[in-house]
Write a protein that holds these residues in place. Structure first.
Motif, mmCIF file in Angstrom:
data_model
loop_
_atom_site.group_PDB
_atom_site.id
_atom_site.type_symbol
_atom_site.label_atom_id
_atom_site.label_comp_id
_atom_site.label_asym_id
_atom_site.label_seq_id
_atom_site.Cartn_x
_atom_site.Cartn_y
_atom_site.Cartn_z
ATOM 1 N N PHE A 1 9.499 24.277 52.031
ATOM 2 C CA PHE A 1 9.702 23.938 53.443
ATOM 3 C C PHE A 1 11.077 23.297 53.659
ATOM 4 O O PHE A 1 11.827 23.711 54.550
ATOM 5 C CB PHE A 1 8.600 22.989 53.908
ATOM 6 C CG PHE A 1 8.783 22.492 55.318
ATOM 7 C CD1 PHE A 1 8.566 23.331 56.395
ATOM 8 C CD2 PHE A 1 9.187 21.177 55.566
ATOM 9 C CE1 PHE A 1 8.738 22.883 57.702
ATOM 10 C CE2 PHE A 1 9.367 20.722 56.856
ATOM 11 C CZ PHE A 1 9.142 21.575 57.935
ATOM 12 N N MET A 2 11.414 22.312 52.842
ATOM 13 C CA MET A 2 12.696 21.631 53.020
ATOM 14 C C MET A 2 13.864 22.529 52.639
ATOM 15 O O MET A 2 14.962 22.383 53.180
ATOM 16 C CB MET A 2 12.725 20.336 52.198
ATOM 17 C CG MET A 2 11.747 19.265 52.673
ATOM 18 S SD MET A 2 11.930 18.856 54.431
ATOM 19 C CE MET A 2 13.628 18.298 54.473
ATOM 20 N N GLY A 3 13.631 23.470 51.733
ATOM 21 C CA GLY A 3 14.684 24.432 51.405
ATOM 22 C C GLY A 3 15.072 25.271 52.608
ATOM 23 O O GLY A 3 16.245 25.592 52.810
ATOM 24 N N ILE A 4 14.082 25.606 53.427
ATOM 25 C CA ILE A 4 14.346 26.353 54.661
ATOM 26 C C ILE A 4 15.007 25.455 55.705
ATOM 27 O O ILE A 4 15.981 25.853 56.361
ATOM 28 C CB ILE A 4 13.027 26.940 55.208
ATOM 29 C CG1 ILE A 4 12.470 27.975 54.228
ATOM 30 C CG2 ILE A 4 13.247 27.569 56.587
ATOM 31 C CD1 ILE A 4 11.079 28.466 54.574
ATOM 32 N N ILE A 5 14.504 24.242 55.841
ATOM 33 C CA ILE A 5 15.056 23.313 56.832
ATOM 34 C C ILE A 5 16.518 23.003 56.541
ATOM 35 O O ILE A 5 17.371 22.988 57.454
ATOM 36 C CB ILE A 5 14.234 22.005 56.870
ATOM 37 C CG1 ILE A 5 12.820 22.271 57.378
ATOM 38 C CG2 ILE A 5 14.930 20.955 57.730
ATOM 39 C CD1 ILE A 5 12.748 22.825 58.776
ATOM 40 N N TYR A 6 16.850 22.770 55.276
ATOM 41 C CA TYR A 6 18.230 22.421 54.935
ATOM 42 C C TYR A 6 19.201 23.566 55.174
ATOM 43 O O TYR A 6 20.410 23.343 55.302
ATOM 44 C CB TYR A 6 18.316 21.941 53.480
ATOM 45 C CG TYR A 6 18.126 20.445 53.350
ATOM 46 C CD1 TYR A 6 19.124 19.566 53.746
ATOM 47 C CD2 TYR A 6 16.945 19.913 52.840
ATOM 48 C CE1 TYR A 6 18.956 18.196 53.641
ATOM 49 C CE2 TYR A 6 16.763 18.537 52.730
ATOM 50 C CZ TYR A 6 17.775 17.688 53.139
ATOM 51 O OH TYR A 6 17.606 16.328 53.043
#
Length: 362
Positions: free
Chosen positions: A93-98
């Protein structure tokens, strides 16, 4: 298994977290105000930067320390499944957000897909260390039965030498053109393999497994530990100043020695304190969330008028930590929030002398 919580780990986890955010805040502060001239302000921040290089390696050490303390000989059923689900989903999830923060206004569908895949598949963002922690989980499932039979007097020096040689290879040997993706591997790809951190694994295992014996050793060698920390820090700064290791990175071949010195120092000093302060417990409990989220704030926070390099760095440090805690708290109120930004530890100050059924690795 019921295990007594380790008061010193509150301190180490919190200080390691603060060290990581300090490093990234200093990077942003210097990048924004640097004019090409190494002013006293720049040198001052670099001294703090060097001191904070123990941050990420300490997280790696903590993961194995707690596993070894809870499960020194074998892991329970469902060990890997339980831990992976709390790491993989926030990682994705955070990989996409970043991706949105990294690309900014220049984002396109193609660049979004490429950057997201890089973040998720090869850990090309701030949460890359999760890839490493997962490797340590696998190692802990199979390696302890061999480490238990071996002597730490043999394993620790050998793993240190292997670790230092591995890091030295990528520092002193130029990229080998025949190796596919050699530029990326030499730039950051080599970080992701457990061999580059293997000493922290063995150190965490033996200290976690025989923690009481380690504490007795600390009590007998307090002066040596203090001297060791000072010498190790001078070594890190000195090697940079003379140009042997000019970069400032936790992946330098001298950092395993420095990190060991700081871990011993923190254990030694905080072992004299019965209860960790509320602030330390707070940072410790939110450390994983802060690690995941703080760069979002560093990407977006701009300096106020009349700030300088140091005040902007402090501003970034305070707001990114505060913002990460608030954001993690809000998102964790959602039923699935812990799978997006990581689970928040719920360990209070008075639990230091109690037992827990849930040893945490990060």
């Amino acid at each position: 298994m019921k295990k007594k919580l380790v008061n010193e780990i509150f301190w180490l986890r919190a200080l390691a977290c603060l060290a990581v955010v300090t490093i990234h805040s200093i990077q942003k502060g210097i990048d924004y105000y640097f004019t090409g001239e190494n002013t006293p302000m720049v040198y001052f921040l670099h001294l703090f930067y060097a001191a904070a290089l123990f941050g990420t390696p300490s997280f790696v050490f903590i993961s194995e320390f707690l596993l070894a303390k809870a499960y020194p000989s074998g892991v329970p059923k469902g060990f890997l499944k339980k831990r992976v689900k709390f790491l993989i989903t926030p990682f994705i999830f955070m990989g996409i957000i970043y991706t949105f923060f990294e690309l900014g206004a220049s984002i396109t569908l193609k660049s979004f897909i490429i950057e997201s895949l890089k973040n998720i598949l090869i850990g090309d963002y701030v949460a890359w260390f999760i890839v490493l922690i997962l490797q340590f989980y696998l190692l802990h499932m199979f390696v302890p039965k061999y480490l238990e039979k071996a002597s730490p007097k043999v394993i620790l020096p050998v793993s240190l030498i292997v670790n230092v040689l591995y890091l030295s290879f990528f520092k002193f040997v130029q990229p080998i053109q025949a190796i596919p993706f050699h530029d990326y591997i030499w730039e950051r790809g080599y970080w992701l393999l457990a061999i580059g951190w293997i000493f922290y694994f063995t150190l965490g295992y033996y200290i976690g497994k025989d923690f009481e014996a380690f504490k007795l050793w600390l009590k007998r060698n307090g002066k040596i530990i203090l001297l060791f920390a000072v010498v190790a820090y001078c070594m890190v700064v000195g090697l940079k100043l003379v140009g042997i290791l000019p970069d400032s990175s936790s992946k330098r071949p001298d950092i395993p020695i420095y990190t060991t010195a700081i871990i011993c120092l923190i254990f030694y000093l905080t072992g004299k304190i019965k209860l960790a302060p509320s602030f330390i417990v707070l940072i410790s409990n939110y450390s994983f969330n802060i690690y995941l989220l703080h760069m979002m704030f560093l990407y977006t926070i701009k300096p106020l008028p009349h700030m300088n390099m140091i005040t902007y760095t402090l501003y970034l440090l305070i707001l990114s930590i505060t913002g990460s805690i608030i954001l993690a708290t809000v998102i964790n109120k959602l039923p699935f929030g812990k799978y997006l930004v990581g689970n928040i530890l719920k360990i209070g100050r008075k639990q230091n002398n109690r037992t827990s059924n849930h040893p945490k690795a990060v």
